[in-house]
Write a protein that holds these residues in place. Structure first.
Motif, mmCIF file in Angstrom:
data_model
loop_
_atom_site.group_PDB
_atom_site.id
_atom_site.type_symbol
_atom_site.label_atom_id
_atom_site.label_comp_id
_atom_site.label_asym_id
_atom_site.label_seq_id
_atom_site.Cartn_x
_atom_site.Cartn_y
_atom_site.Cartn_z
ATOM 1 N N MET A 130 44.058 36.012 35.032
ATOM 2 C CA MET A 130 42.704 35.814 35.618
ATOM 3 C C MET A 130 42.879 34.940 36.955
ATOM 4 O O MET A 130 42.183 35.354 37.894
ATOM 5 C CB MET A 130 42.044 35.039 34.728
ATOM 6 C CG MET A 130 41.530 36.087 33.518
ATOM 7 S SD MET A 130 40.440 35.072 32.546
ATOM 8 C CE MET A 130 38.744 35.293 33.309
ATOM 9 N N ALA A 131 43.790 33.949 37.110
ATOM 10 C CA ALA A 131 43.960 33.235 38.315
ATOM 11 C C ALA A 131 44.453 34.049 39.512
ATOM 12 O O ALA A 131 43.883 34.026 40.372
ATOM 13 C CB ALA A 131 44.815 32.061 38.056
ATOM 14 N N LEU A 132 45.516 34.729 39.252
ATOM 15 C CA LEU A 132 46.052 35.584 40.337
ATOM 16 C C LEU A 132 45.009 36.656 40.735
ATOM 17 O O LEU A 132 44.649 36.887 41.767
ATOM 18 C CB LEU A 132 47.351 36.403 39.742
ATOM 19 C CG LEU A 132 48.535 35.475 39.685
ATOM 20 C CD1 LEU A 132 49.726 36.164 38.929
ATOM 21 C CD2 LEU A 132 48.990 34.967 40.809
ATOM 22 N N LEU A 133 44.348 37.329 39.883
ATOM 23 C CA LEU A 133 43.426 38.379 40.050
ATOM 24 C C LEU A 133 42.195 37.867 40.830
ATOM 25 O O LEU A 133 41.680 38.311 41.945
ATOM 26 C CB LEU A 133 42.883 39.212 38.961
ATOM 27 C CG LEU A 133 42.033 40.449 39.021
ATOM 28 C CD1 LEU A 133 42.628 41.340 40.128
ATOM 29 C CD2 LEU A 133 41.695 41.225 37.807
ATOM 30 N N GLY A 134 41.650 36.799 40.061
ATOM 31 C CA GLY A 134 40.350 36.239 40.789
ATOM 32 C C GLY A 134 40.461 35.560 41.893
ATOM 33 O O GLY A 134 39.640 35.525 42.862
ATOM 34 N N GLY A 135 41.736 34.708 42.035
ATOM 35 C CA GLY A 135 42.036 34.179 43.356
ATOM 36 C C GLY A 135 42.232 35.200 44.482
ATOM 37 O O GLY A 135 41.753 34.979 45.570
ATOM 38 N N TRP A 136 42.968 36.410 44.140
ATOM 39 C CA TRP A 136 42.935 37.428 45.061
ATOM 40 C C TRP A 136 41.584 38.112 45.349
ATOM 41 O O TRP A 136 41.487 38.341 46.898
ATOM 42 C CB TRP A 136 44.118 38.459 44.887
ATOM 43 C CG TRP A 136 44.378 39.432 45.819
ATOM 44 C CD1 TRP A 136 45.054 39.402 46.907
ATOM 45 C CD2 TRP A 136 43.869 40.647 45.567
ATOM 46 N NE1 TRP A 136 45.236 40.558 47.581
ATOM 47 C CE2 TRP A 136 44.481 41.320 47.045
ATOM 48 C CE3 TRP A 136 42.995 41.372 44.903
ATOM 49 C CZ2 TRP A 136 43.817 42.752 47.215
ATOM 50 C CZ3 TRP A 136 42.635 42.629 45.359
ATOM 51 C CH2 TRP A 136 42.916 43.427 46.511
#
Length: 153
Positions: A130-136
């Motif tokens: 979620m962090a990688l996808l949401g931040g990106w």
């Protein structure tokens, strides 16, 4: 009091996200830190952990706190159930899901180590995703919005 209007609320949320301080990278890292910490069942500590993590990665603190809202009274049961199922899939079957009541009143931490290890493993992996996808996605959205606001030559 006027009725709730989802479209207006979404516009206000997007405007708030757009006007946060910091570079696009700082804002995206802050949101990512919040999403990561929001995937853990540490009720009452998620915001503190996310702000601390945002400090480590030089992210926006307000967006880190807001990112923890990924777990809320409407989503935490399905989110933590999924996290546990993912951990069980990776580590093998465990003691089983203890139920909603133990999640609400904090007895979840008195469960077996089998349960807690599966929940924390799943929470870590879901939080990373979620962090990688949401931040990106947030960074990409900020960049696209900035390009569309530039005057065309």
């Amino acid at each position: 009091m006027p009725p709730f209007q989802p479209a207006a609320a979404l516009r206000r949320l997007l405007a708030w996200l757009w006007h946060q301080e910091g570079s696009h990278g700082q804002r995206a890292r802050g949101l990512a830190a919040g999403l990561f910490c929001g995937c853990y069942p540490f009720f009452g500590l998620q915001i503190l952990l996310s702000v601390g993590l945002a400090s480590l990665v030089r992210g926006n603190h307000l967006l880190a706190a807001a990112g923890t809202w990924v777990s809320n009274p409407f989503t935490y049961v399905p989110l933590y159930w999924f996290n546990y199922q993912l951990g069980s899939w990776l580590l093998g079957p465990g003691a089983g899901w203890p139920g909603l009541e133990s999640l609400r009143d904090g007895r979840i931490w008195h469960s077996s180590g089998e349960f807690v290890s599966r929940l924390l493993l799943g929470s870590t992996l879901v939080g990373l995703a979620m962090a990688l996808l949401g931040g990106w996605l947030y960074w990409h959205w900020l960049e696209r919005e900035q390009r569309s606001r530039r005057p065309q030559a």
